[in-house]
Design an enzyme around this catalytic site. Structure first.
Site, PDB file in Angstrom:
ATOM      1  N   PHE A  11      44.300  72.006  32.233  1.00 24.74           N
ATOM      2  CA  PHE A  11      45.636  71.618  31.765  1.00 24.74           C
ATOM      3  C   PHE A  11      45.447  70.583  30.642  1.00 24.74           C
ATOM      4  O   PHE A  11      45.772  70.728  29.453  1.00 24.74           O
ATOM      5  CB  PHE A  11      46.652  71.588  32.834  1.00 24.74           C
ATOM      6  CG  PHE A  11      47.615  70.283  32.550  1.00 24.74           C
ATOM      7  CD1 PHE A  11      48.750  70.549  31.784  1.00 24.74           C
ATOM      8  CD2 PHE A  11      48.087  69.179  33.508  1.00 24.74           C
ATOM      9  CE1 PHE A  11      49.728  69.889  31.306  1.00 24.74           C
ATOM     10  CE2 PHE A  11      48.842  68.391  33.362  1.00 24.74           C
ATOM     11  CZ  PHE A  11      49.903  68.743  31.967  1.00 24.74           C
ATOM     12  N   ASP A  31      33.349  74.272  31.124  1.00 18.52           N
ATOM     13  CA  ASP A  31      34.304  74.501  32.268  1.00 18.52           C
ATOM     14  C   ASP A  31      33.672  75.514  33.042  1.00 18.52           C
ATOM     15  O   ASP A  31      33.284  76.730  32.376  1.00 18.52           O
ATOM     16  CB  ASP A  31      35.494  74.802  31.532  1.00 18.52           C
ATOM     17  CG  ASP A  31      36.677  74.368  32.773  1.00 18.52           C
ATOM     18  OD1 ASP A  31      36.512  75.008  33.811  1.00 18.52           O
ATOM     19  OD2 ASP A  31      37.581  73.808  32.314  1.00 18.52           O
ATOM     20  N   LEU A  73      36.496  65.371  31.608  1.00 17.34           N
ATOM     21  CA  LEU A  73      37.646  65.753  32.429  1.00 17.34           C
ATOM     22  C   LEU A  73      37.492  66.899  33.304  1.00 17.34           C
ATOM     23  O   LEU A  73      38.610  66.982  34.043  1.00 17.34           O
ATOM     24  CB  LEU A  73      38.938  66.225  31.265  1.00 17.34           C
ATOM     25  CG  LEU A  73      39.641  65.129  30.359  1.00 17.34           C
ATOM     26  CD1 LEU A  73      38.683  64.527  29.230  1.00 17.34           C
ATOM     27  CD2 LEU A  73      40.840  65.921  29.829  1.00 17.34           C
ATOM     28  N   ASN A 104      25.785  63.675  34.801  1.00 18.98           N
ATOM     29  CA  ASN A 104      25.155  64.465  33.845  1.00 18.98           C
ATOM     30  C   ASN A 104      25.921  64.601  32.453  1.00 18.98           C
ATOM     31  O   ASN A 104      25.213  64.624  31.659  1.00 18.98           O
ATOM     32  CB  ASN A 104      25.398  66.121  34.367  1.00 18.98           C
ATOM     33  CG  ASN A 104      24.501  66.374  35.488  1.00 18.98           C
ATOM     34  OD1 ASN A 104      23.318  65.817  35.570  1.00 18.98           O
ATOM     35  ND2 ASN A 104      24.794  67.260  36.386  1.00 18.98           N
ATOM     36  N   GLY A 107      24.658  61.709  30.903  1.00 18.95           N
ATOM     37  CA  GLY A 107      23.425  61.732  30.461  1.00 18.95           C
ATOM     38  C   GLY A 107      23.512  62.142  29.107  1.00 18.95           C
ATOM     39  O   GLY A 107      22.502  61.965  28.415  1.00 18.95           O
ATOM     40  N   TYR A 150      38.304  63.047  46.460  1.00 16.05           N
ATOM     41  CA  TYR A 150      38.529  62.846  45.423  1.00 16.05           C
ATOM     42  C   TYR A 150      38.615  61.537  44.875  1.00 16.05           C
ATOM     43  O   TYR A 150      38.147  61.148  43.947  1.00 16.05           O
ATOM     44  CB  TYR A 150      39.984  63.499  45.074  1.00 16.05           C
ATOM     45  CG  TYR A 150      40.728  63.424  43.701  1.00 16.05           C
ATOM     46  CD1 TYR A 150      40.180  64.129  42.620  1.00 16.05           C
ATOM     47  CD2 TYR A 150      42.139  62.793  43.331  1.00 16.05           C
ATOM     48  CE1 TYR A 150      40.762  64.268  41.391  1.00 16.05           C
ATOM     49  CE2 TYR A 150      42.518  62.628  42.230  1.00 16.05           C
ATOM     50  CZ  TYR A 150      41.938  63.554  41.089  1.00 16.05           C
ATOM     51  OH  TYR A 150      42.647  63.353  39.914  1.00 16.05           O
ATOM     52  N   TYR A 164      26.182  52.599  33.479  1.00 16.88           N
ATOM     53  CA  TYR A 164      25.927  53.243  32.006  1.00 16.88           C
ATOM     54  C   TYR A 164      26.110  52.302  30.723  1.00 16.88           C
ATOM     55  O   TYR A 164      25.271  51.918  29.742  1.00 16.88           O
ATOM     56  CB  TYR A 164      26.177  54.607  31.737  1.00 16.88           C
ATOM     57  CG  TYR A 164      25.135  55.674  32.329  1.00 16.88           C
ATOM     58  CD1 TYR A 164      24.998  55.707  33.629  1.00 16.88           C
ATOM     59  CD2 TYR A 164      24.387  56.641  31.227  1.00 16.88           C
ATOM     60  CE1 TYR A 164      23.868  56.840  34.259  1.00 16.88           C
ATOM     61  CE2 TYR A 164      23.399  57.275  31.955  1.00 16.88           C
ATOM     62  CZ  TYR A 164      23.215  57.422  33.046  1.00 16.88           C
ATOM     63  OH  TYR A 164      22.333  58.222  33.728  1.00 16.88           O
TER      64      TYR A 164
HETATM   65  P1  NAD Z   1      43.027  71.088  35.904  1.00 20.14           P
HETATM   66  O1  NAD Z   1      42.711  71.518  37.042  1.00 20.14           O
HETATM   67  O2  NAD Z   1      44.046  71.760  34.963  1.00 20.14           O
HETATM   68  O3  NAD Z   1      41.637  70.785  34.992  1.00 20.14           O
HETATM   69  C1  NAD Z   1      40.335  70.561  35.299  1.00 20.14           C
HETATM   70  C2  NAD Z   1      39.628  71.376  34.500  1.00 20.14           C
HETATM   71  O4  NAD Z   1      38.179  71.055  35.241  1.00 20.14           O
HETATM   72  C3  NAD Z   1      39.642  72.770  35.148  1.00 20.14           C
HETATM   73  O5  NAD Z   1      39.489  73.801  33.881  1.00 20.14           O
HETATM   74  C4  NAD Z   1      38.298  73.002  35.714  1.00 20.14           C
HETATM   75  O6  NAD Z   1      37.902  74.582  35.895  1.00 20.14           O
HETATM   76  C5  NAD Z   1      37.265  72.107  35.345  1.00 20.14           C
HETATM   77  N1  NAD Z   1      36.125  71.745  36.119  1.00 20.14           N
HETATM   78  C6  NAD Z   1      36.627  71.272  37.480  1.00 20.14           C
HETATM   79  N2  NAD Z   1      35.162  71.188  37.995  1.00 20.14           N
HETATM   80  C7  NAD Z   1      34.207  71.731  37.060  1.00 20.14           C
HETATM   81  C8  NAD Z   1      32.797  71.641  37.261  1.00 20.14           C
HETATM   82  N3  NAD Z   1      32.199  71.207  38.114  1.00 20.14           N
HETATM   83  N4  NAD Z   1      32.306  72.027  35.993  1.00 20.14           N
HETATM   84  C9  NAD Z   1      32.854  72.485  34.915  1.00 20.14           C
HETATM   85  N5  NAD Z   1      34.349  72.386  34.841  1.00 20.14           N
HETATM   86  C10 NAD Z   1      34.899  71.915  35.909  1.00 20.14           C
HETATM   87  O7  NAD Z   1      43.642  69.570  36.085  1.00 20.14           O
HETATM   88  P2  NAD Z   1      44.132  68.646  35.035  1.00 20.14           P
HETATM   89  O8  NAD Z   1      45.625  68.111  35.747  1.00 20.14           O
HETATM   90  O9  NAD Z   1      44.045  69.193  33.588  1.00 20.14           O
HETATM   91  O10 NAD Z   1      43.088  67.217  35.172  1.00 20.14           O
HETATM   92  C11 NAD Z   1      42.191  67.063  34.163  1.00 20.14           C
HETATM   93  C12 NAD Z   1      41.461  65.686  34.581  1.00 20.14           C
HETATM   94  O11 NAD Z   1      42.508  64.635  34.593  1.00 20.14           O
HETATM   95  C13 NAD Z   1      40.818  65.600  35.891  1.00 20.14           C
HETATM   96  O12 NAD Z   1      39.600  64.579  35.799  1.00 20.14           O
HETATM   97  C14 NAD Z   1      41.772  64.838  36.617  1.00 20.14           C
HETATM   98  O13 NAD Z   1      41.254  64.237  38.027  1.00 20.14           O
HETATM   99  C15 NAD Z   1      42.321  63.986  35.879  1.00 20.14           C
HETATM  100  N6  NAD Z   1      43.713  63.566  36.280  1.00 20.14           N
HETATM  101  C16 NAD Z   1      44.713  64.216  36.057  1.00 20.14           C
HETATM  102  C17 NAD Z   1      46.124  63.969  36.621  1.00 20.14           C
HETATM  103  C18 NAD Z   1      47.294  64.798  36.337  1.00 20.14           C
HETATM  104  O14 NAD Z   1      48.344  64.306  36.886  1.00 20.14           O
HETATM  105  N7  NAD Z   1      47.337  65.934  35.494  1.00 20.14           N
HETATM  106  C19 NAD Z   1      46.347  62.756  37.147  1.00 20.14           C
HETATM  107  C20 NAD Z   1      44.957  61.925  37.282  1.00 20.14           C
HETATM  108  C21 NAD Z   1      44.047  62.231  36.856  1.00 20.14           C
END
Ligand code: NAD
Ligand code: UDP
Length: 316
Positions: A11, A31, A73, A104, A107, A150, A164
Protein backbone atom coordinates in the site's frame (compact mmCIF):
# COMPACT_ATOMS: atom_id res chain seq x y z
CA UNK A 1 18.74 8.72 -8.15
CA UNK A 2 18.31 4.95 -8.39
CA UNK A 3 16.15 3.91 -5.45
CA UNK A 4 15.54 0.44 -4.03
CA UNK A 5 12.10 0.16 -2.41
CA UNK A 6 11.58 -3.00 -0.35
CA UNK A 7 7.86 -3.63 0.08
CA UNK A 8 7.19 -1.46 -2.98
CA UNK A 9 4.22 -3.58 -4.08
CA UNK A 10 2.42 -2.78 -0.84
CA UNK A 11 0.00 0.00 0.00
CA UNK A 12 2.42 2.74 1.12
CA UNK A 13 5.33 1.41 -0.97
CA UNK A 14 3.42 1.70 -4.24
CA UNK A 15 2.55 5.35 -3.51
CA UNK A 16 6.22 5.98 -2.70
CA UNK A 17 7.17 4.47 -6.09
CA UNK A 18 4.70 6.77 -7.88
CA UNK A 19 6.20 9.82 -6.23
CA UNK A 20 9.81 8.71 -6.90
CA UNK A 21 9.08 8.15 -10.59
CA UNK A 22 7.16 11.42 -10.87
CA UNK A 23 10.28 13.21 -9.64
CA UNK A 24 12.50 11.55 -12.25
CA UNK A 25 14.13 8.80 -10.20
CA UNK A 26 14.69 5.19 -11.19
CA UNK A 27 12.95 2.61 -9.00
CA UNK A 28 13.73 -1.01 -8.22
CA UNK A 29 11.06 -2.77 -6.15
CA UNK A 30 11.89 -5.91 -4.19
CA UNK A 31 8.80 -7.56 -2.72
CA UNK A 32 7.73 -11.15 -2.07
CA UNK A 33 4.02 -10.21 -2.31
CA UNK A 34 3.20 -11.79 1.08
CA UNK A 35 0.78 -8.95 1.85
CA UNK A 36 1.26 -6.72 -1.21
CA UNK A 37 -0.05 -7.14 -4.74
CA UNK A 38 1.18 -6.73 -8.30
CA UNK A 39 -2.04 -4.79 -8.93
CA UNK A 40 -0.57 -1.92 -6.91
CA UNK A 41 2.30 -1.51 -9.38
CA UNK A 42 0.65 -2.85 -12.57
CA UNK A 43 0.43 0.70 -13.96
CA UNK A 44 4.25 0.95 -13.76
CA UNK A 45 5.01 -2.28 -15.66
CA UNK A 46 6.97 -1.80 -18.86
CA UNK A 47 8.51 1.55 -17.89
CA UNK A 48 12.25 1.69 -18.51
CA UNK A 49 12.79 3.51 -15.20
CA UNK A 50 10.98 0.84 -13.14
CA UNK A 51 11.79 -2.77 -12.34
CA UNK A 52 10.33 -5.40 -10.03
CA UNK A 53 12.15 -8.30 -8.37
CA UNK A 54 10.07 -10.90 -6.55
CA UNK A 55 12.22 -11.81 -3.58
CA UNK A 56 11.99 -12.29 0.18
CA UNK A 57 14.31 -9.66 1.67
CA UNK A 58 14.88 -11.85 4.73
CA UNK A 59 17.28 -13.65 2.37
CA UNK A 60 20.41 -12.02 0.93
CA UNK A 61 19.50 -9.22 -1.49
CA UNK A 62 21.51 -8.72 -4.69
CA UNK A 63 20.81 -5.63 -6.79
CA UNK A 64 22.80 -5.31 -10.01
CA UNK A 65 23.89 -1.76 -10.86
CA UNK A 66 24.20 1.26 -8.61
CA UNK A 67 21.87 2.12 -5.72
CA UNK A 68 21.71 5.65 -4.29
CA UNK A 69 18.90 5.20 -1.78
CA UNK A 70 17.33 2.23 0.03
CA UNK A 71 13.79 2.69 1.35
CA UNK A 72 13.01 -0.30 3.57
CA UNK A 73 9.25 -0.69 3.85
CA UNK A 74 8.88 -4.47 3.64
CA UNK A 75 6.84 -5.88 6.53
CA UNK A 76 3.34 -7.15 7.20
CA UNK A 77 1.50 -4.30 8.94
CA UNK A 78 -2.03 -5.35 9.92
CA UNK A 79 -2.55 -6.47 13.54
CA UNK A 80 -5.84 -8.26 12.83
CA UNK A 81 -5.58 -11.97 13.85
CA UNK A 82 -8.66 -12.76 11.74
CA UNK A 83 -6.93 -11.71 8.51
CA UNK A 84 -4.50 -14.03 6.68
CA UNK A 85 -2.53 -10.87 5.89
CA UNK A 86 -2.25 -9.77 9.52
CA UNK A 87 1.06 -10.28 11.32
CA UNK A 88 -0.49 -12.55 13.99
CA UNK A 89 -0.84 -15.15 11.21
CA UNK A 90 2.63 -14.33 9.83
CA UNK A 91 4.60 -14.19 13.08
CA UNK A 92 7.90 -15.70 11.94
CA UNK A 93 7.91 -13.85 8.61
CA UNK A 94 7.24 -10.61 10.48
CA UNK A 95 10.09 -11.17 12.93
CA UNK A 96 12.42 -12.21 10.12
CA UNK A 97 11.70 -9.28 7.83
CA UNK A 98 12.07 -6.80 10.71
CA UNK A 99 15.36 -8.35 11.82
CA UNK A 100 17.04 -10.23 8.94
CA UNK A 101 15.31 -8.18 6.24
CA UNK A 102 16.45 -4.93 7.81
CA UNK A 103 19.98 -6.31 8.18
CA UNK A 104 20.04 -7.29 4.50
CA UNK A 105 18.61 -3.95 3.36
CA UNK A 106 21.22 -2.13 5.45
CA UNK A 107 23.84 -4.36 3.84
CA UNK A 108 22.75 -3.22 0.37
CA UNK A 109 22.93 0.41 1.49
CA UNK A 110 26.40 -0.08 2.93
CA UNK A 111 27.71 -1.92 -0.14
CA UNK A 112 26.53 0.96 -2.37
CA UNK A 113 27.22 3.75 0.14
CA UNK A 114 23.53 4.63 -0.25
CA UNK A 115 21.23 6.59 2.02
CA UNK A 116 18.89 4.31 4.01
CA UNK A 117 15.39 4.96 5.36
CA UNK A 118 13.55 2.61 7.71
CA UNK A 119 9.75 2.58 7.86
CA UNK A 120 9.18 2.02 11.57
CA UNK A 121 5.91 2.33 13.44
CA UNK A 122 4.00 3.89 16.30
CA UNK A 123 3.85 0.32 17.63
CA UNK A 124 7.34 0.83 19.07
CA UNK A 125 5.44 2.76 21.78
CA UNK A 126 3.23 -0.30 22.48
CA UNK A 127 0.16 0.47 24.60
CA UNK A 128 1.49 3.88 25.59
CA UNK A 129 1.45 5.33 29.09
CA UNK A 130 2.45 8.74 27.75
CA UNK A 131 0.07 10.74 25.61
CA UNK A 132 0.56 12.00 22.95
CA UNK A 133 3.62 9.95 22.02
CA UNK A 134 6.82 11.86 21.36
CA UNK A 135 9.98 10.30 20.00
CA UNK A 136 11.82 10.37 23.33
CA UNK A 137 9.19 8.10 24.96
CA UNK A 138 10.68 4.58 25.17
CA UNK A 139 7.34 2.80 24.98
CA UNK A 140 5.34 0.20 26.87
CA UNK A 141 5.73 -3.07 24.99
CA UNK A 142 5.13 -6.63 26.21
CA UNK A 143 8.03 -8.60 24.67
CA UNK A 144 6.01 -11.84 24.61
CA UNK A 145 2.54 -10.43 23.93
CA UNK A 146 0.50 -11.01 20.74
CA UNK A 147 1.82 -7.85 19.07
CA UNK A 148 5.43 -8.45 20.04
CA UNK A 149 6.33 -10.14 16.74
CA UNK A 150 5.79 -6.80 15.04
CA UNK A 151 6.66 -4.37 17.83
CA UNK A 152 9.92 -6.02 18.82
CA UNK A 153 10.95 -6.64 15.21
CA UNK A 154 10.53 -2.93 14.51
CA UNK A 155 12.37 -1.99 17.71
CA UNK A 156 15.23 -4.26 16.64
CA UNK A 157 15.09 -2.69 13.16
CA UNK A 158 15.49 0.78 14.66
CA UNK A 159 18.33 -0.42 16.84
CA UNK A 160 20.31 -2.03 14.00
CA UNK A 161 19.69 1.02 11.82
CA UNK A 162 21.22 3.26 14.50
CA UNK A 163 24.09 0.78 14.90
CA UNK A 164 24.87 0.99 11.17
CA UNK A 165 24.75 4.76 11.45
CA UNK A 166 26.96 4.99 14.54
CA UNK A 167 29.37 2.12 13.82
CA UNK A 168 29.57 2.16 10.00
CA UNK A 169 28.75 5.84 9.45
CA UNK A 170 25.80 4.93 7.19
CA UNK A 171 23.52 7.85 6.28
CA UNK A 172 20.25 6.63 7.85
CA UNK A 173 16.74 7.89 8.56
CA UNK A 174 13.96 6.39 10.72
CA UNK A 175 10.29 7.34 10.39
CA UNK A 176 7.69 6.13 12.90
CA UNK A 177 4.49 5.84 10.92
CA UNK A 178 1.14 6.22 12.71
CA UNK A 179 -2.10 4.77 11.24
CA UNK A 180 -2.03 5.63 7.55
CA UNK A 181 -4.84 4.87 5.12
CA UNK A 182 -5.77 5.47 1.50
CA UNK A 183 -6.31 3.94 -1.93
CA UNK A 184 -4.72 0.50 -2.61
CA UNK A 185 -5.05 -0.83 0.92
CA UNK A 186 -6.00 -4.50 0.70
CA UNK A 187 -9.78 -4.88 0.95
CA UNK A 188 -9.23 -7.91 3.24
CA UNK A 189 -6.21 -6.67 5.17
CA UNK A 190 -8.20 -6.49 8.39
CA UNK A 191 -7.22 -2.99 9.45
CA UNK A 192 -9.99 -0.72 10.59
CA UNK A 193 -10.30 1.61 7.58
CA UNK A 194 -10.54 -1.16 4.93
CA UNK A 195 -12.90 -3.17 7.15
CA UNK A 196 -15.24 -0.23 7.71
CA UNK A 197 -15.27 0.94 4.08
CA UNK A 198 -15.95 -2.58 2.71
CA UNK A 199 -18.71 -3.13 5.26
CA UNK A 200 -20.27 0.26 4.52
CA UNK A 201 -20.21 -0.25 0.74
CA UNK A 202 -21.83 -3.68 1.26
CA UNK A 203 -24.50 -1.99 3.41
CA UNK A 204 -23.51 -4.02 6.47
CA UNK A 205 -23.13 -2.78 10.05
CA UNK A 206 -19.56 -1.73 10.88
CA UNK A 207 -17.77 -4.07 13.28
CA UNK A 208 -16.54 -2.20 16.34
CA UNK A 209 -14.12 -4.22 18.45
CA UNK A 210 -14.90 -3.47 22.10
CA UNK A 211 -16.85 -0.30 22.85
CA UNK A 212 -15.09 1.73 20.19
CA UNK A 213 -13.73 4.20 22.74
CA UNK A 214 -10.10 3.38 21.88
CA UNK A 215 -8.52 6.20 19.88
CA UNK A 216 -6.36 6.45 16.77
CA UNK A 217 -5.13 9.30 14.56
CA UNK A 218 -5.51 8.67 10.82
CA UNK A 219 -3.12 10.06 8.24
CA UNK A 220 -3.89 10.13 4.52
CA UNK A 221 -1.22 8.37 2.46
CA UNK A 222 -0.23 11.42 0.34
CA UNK A 223 0.61 13.33 3.52
CA UNK A 224 2.66 10.41 4.82
CA UNK A 225 4.59 10.08 1.55
CA UNK A 226 5.34 13.80 1.63
CA UNK A 227 6.71 13.44 5.16
CA UNK A 228 8.82 10.44 4.12
CA UNK A 229 10.39 12.48 1.28
CA UNK A 230 11.08 15.44 3.55
CA UNK A 231 12.75 13.13 6.07
CA UNK A 232 14.86 11.54 3.34
CA UNK A 233 16.07 14.96 2.19
CA UNK A 234 16.72 16.32 5.72
CA UNK A 235 19.83 15.58 7.76
CA UNK A 236 18.45 14.02 10.94
CA UNK A 237 19.20 10.46 11.98
CA UNK A 238 16.98 10.11 15.04
CA UNK A 239 13.41 8.78 14.63
CA UNK A 240 10.67 11.14 13.48
CA UNK A 241 6.95 10.54 14.08
CA UNK A 242 4.82 10.89 10.95
CA UNK A 243 1.08 10.84 11.46
CA UNK A 244 -1.97 13.01 11.72
CA UNK A 245 -2.35 14.50 15.20
CA UNK A 246 -6.17 14.65 14.97
CA UNK A 247 -7.20 11.96 17.46
CA UNK A 248 -10.60 10.29 17.38
CA UNK A 249 -12.35 7.24 18.75
CA UNK A 250 -12.89 4.19 16.55
CA UNK A 251 -16.59 4.85 16.95
CA UNK A 252 -16.22 8.37 15.54
CA UNK A 253 -14.33 6.93 12.58
CA UNK A 254 -17.17 4.43 12.00
CA UNK A 255 -19.76 7.19 12.10
CA UNK A 256 -17.76 9.21 9.54
CA UNK A 257 -17.54 6.21 7.17
CA UNK A 258 -21.29 5.53 7.46
CA UNK A 259 -22.06 9.21 6.85
CA UNK A 260 -19.79 9.48 3.78
CA UNK A 261 -21.09 6.25 2.21
CA UNK A 262 -24.75 6.79 3.16
CA UNK A 263 -24.73 3.43 4.94
CA UNK A 264 -27.79 3.08 7.15
CA UNK A 265 -26.86 -0.30 8.65
CA UNK A 266 -25.30 1.26 11.74
CA UNK A 267 -22.71 -0.32 14.03
CA UNK A 268 -22.28 -3.70 15.67
CA UNK A 269 -20.24 -4.04 18.85
CA UNK A 270 -18.01 -7.11 19.16
CA UNK A 271 -16.45 -7.07 22.65
CA UNK A 272 -14.69 -10.43 22.16
CA UNK A 273 -12.86 -9.32 18.99
CA UNK A 274 -10.90 -6.61 20.80
CA UNK A 275 -7.35 -7.92 21.12
CA UNK A 276 -5.98 -7.81 24.70
CA UNK A 277 -2.97 -5.72 23.75
CA UNK A 278 -4.96 -3.35 21.51
CA UNK A 279 -3.63 0.12 22.43
CA UNK A 280 -6.26 2.26 24.16
CA UNK A 281 -4.97 5.61 22.91
CA UNK A 282 -2.66 6.65 20.12
CA UNK A 283 -1.77 10.12 18.90
CA UNK A 284 1.51 11.33 17.46
CA UNK A 285 3.34 14.28 18.89
CA UNK A 286 4.61 15.74 15.60
CA UNK A 287 6.64 18.65 16.98
CA UNK A 288 9.84 17.07 15.70
CA UNK A 289 8.43 16.68 12.16
CA UNK A 290 7.14 20.26 12.25
CA UNK A 291 10.50 21.66 13.39
CA UNK A 292 12.91 19.40 11.51
CA UNK A 293 10.95 18.78 8.32
CA UNK A 294 8.48 21.70 8.24
CA UNK A 295 5.87 19.00 7.73
CA UNK A 296 2.32 18.57 8.88
CA UNK A 297 -0.65 16.77 7.34
CA UNK A 298 -2.78 18.78 4.90
CA UNK A 299 -5.63 16.38 4.10
CA UNK A 300 -8.55 16.19 6.50
CA UNK A 301 -10.36 12.95 7.34
CA UNK A 302 -13.44 13.55 5.15
CA UNK A 303 -11.33 14.34 2.07
CA UNK A 304 -9.04 11.35 2.62
CA UNK A 305 -11.92 8.98 3.32
CA UNK A 306 -13.83 10.14 0.22
CA UNK A 307 -10.81 9.39 -1.99
CA UNK A 308 -10.34 6.01 -0.33
CA UNK A 309 -14.03 5.12 -0.63
CA UNK A 310 -13.91 5.85 -4.39
CA UNK A 311 -10.92 3.54 -4.80
CA UNK A 312 -12.61 0.78 -2.78
CA UNK A 313 -15.88 1.17 -4.70
CA UNK A 314 -14.01 0.58 -7.97
CA UNK A 315 -12.33 -2.58 -6.63
CA UNK A 316 -15.18 -4.23 -4.70
P1 NAD B 1 1.52 -3.54 3.12
O1 NAD B 1 1.30 -4.89 3.68
O2 NAD B 1 0.56 -3.04 2.10
O3 NAD B 1 2.98 -3.44 2.49
C1 NAD B 1 4.08 -4.16 2.93
C2 NAD B 1 4.80 -4.76 1.73
O4 NAD B 1 5.97 -5.48 2.19
C3 NAD B 1 3.94 -5.77 0.97
O5 NAD B 1 3.99 -5.50 -0.42
C4 NAD B 1 4.59 -7.11 1.30
O6 NAD B 1 4.37 -8.07 0.30
C5 NAD B 1 6.04 -6.70 1.48
N1 NAD B 1 6.82 -7.65 2.28
C6 NAD B 1 6.54 -8.12 3.53
N2 NAD B 1 7.48 -8.97 3.93
C7 NAD B 1 8.40 -9.05 2.93
C8 NAD B 1 9.60 -9.77 2.74
N3 NAD B 1 10.07 -10.61 3.67
N4 NAD B 1 10.28 -9.59 1.59
C9 NAD B 1 9.84 -8.75 0.63
N5 NAD B 1 8.70 -8.04 0.75
C10 NAD B 1 7.98 -8.19 1.88
O7 NAD B 1 1.59 -2.54 4.36
P2 NAD B 1 1.78 -0.96 4.43
O8 NAD B 1 0.69 -0.42 5.27
O9 NAD B 1 2.00 -0.41 3.08
O10 NAD B 1 3.12 -0.85 5.29
C11 NAD B 1 4.37 -0.50 4.70
C12 NAD B 1 5.39 -0.27 5.81
O11 NAD B 1 4.96 0.81 6.64
C13 NAD B 1 5.59 -1.47 6.74
O12 NAD B 1 6.96 -1.56 7.07
C14 NAD B 1 4.77 -1.13 7.96
O13 NAD B 1 5.28 -1.72 9.12
C15 NAD B 1 4.92 0.39 7.99
N6 NAD B 1 3.80 1.04 8.71
C16 NAD B 1 2.58 1.18 8.12
C17 NAD B 1 1.55 1.78 8.84
C18 NAD B 1 0.18 2.03 8.25
O14 NAD B 1 -0.67 2.55 8.96
N7 NAD B 1 -0.08 1.72 7.00
C19 NAD B 1 1.76 2.19 10.16
C20 NAD B 1 3.01 1.98 10.73
C21 NAD B 1 4.03 1.42 9.98
N1 UDP C 1 -11.01 -2.19 14.89
C1 UDP C 1 -12.39 -2.24 14.96
N2 UDP C 1 -13.07 -2.90 13.99
C2 UDP C 1 -12.46 -3.50 12.93
C3 UDP C 1 -11.04 -3.43 12.85
C4 UDP C 1 -10.34 -2.78 13.85
O1 UDP C 1 -13.00 -1.70 15.89
O2 UDP C 1 -13.16 -4.08 12.07
C5 UDP C 1 -10.26 -1.45 15.92
C6 UDP C 1 -9.09 -2.19 16.54
O3 UDP C 1 -9.54 -2.97 17.64
C7 UDP C 1 -8.20 -1.04 16.95
C8 UDP C 1 -8.47 0.05 15.92
O4 UDP C 1 -9.70 -0.31 15.29
O5 UDP C 1 -8.58 -0.56 18.24
C9 UDP C 1 -7.38 0.17 14.87
O6 UDP C 1 -7.11 -1.11 14.39
P1 UDP C 1 -6.17 -1.42 13.13
O7 UDP C 1 -6.28 -2.90 12.89
O8 UDP C 1 -6.51 -0.55 11.99
O9 UDP C 1 -4.67 -1.07 13.56
P2 UDP C 1 -3.90 -0.65 14.91
O10 UDP C 1 -4.07 0.82 15.02
O11 UDP C 1 -4.50 -1.36 16.08
O12 UDP C 1 -2.49 -1.05 14.65
Amino acid sequence: MRVLVTGGAGFIGSHVCDRLLKEGNQVVVVDNLVTGSLENIAHLAGRSDFSFIKHDVSNFIFIPGKVDVVLHLASPASPNPASPYGYPQLPIQTLKVGALGTHNALGVARAHNARFLLASTSEVYGDPEVHPQSEDYYGHVDPVGPRSVYDEAKRFAESITMAYHRYHGLDTRIIRIFNTYGPRMRLDDGRVVPNFICQALNREPLTIYGEGLQTRSFCYVDDLVDGLFRCLMADDHLPVNLGNPVEMTVRQLAEAVNRLTGNGAGLTFLPDQRAPADPQRRQPDIRRAREWLQWEPQIDLDTGLRRTIEDFRARL
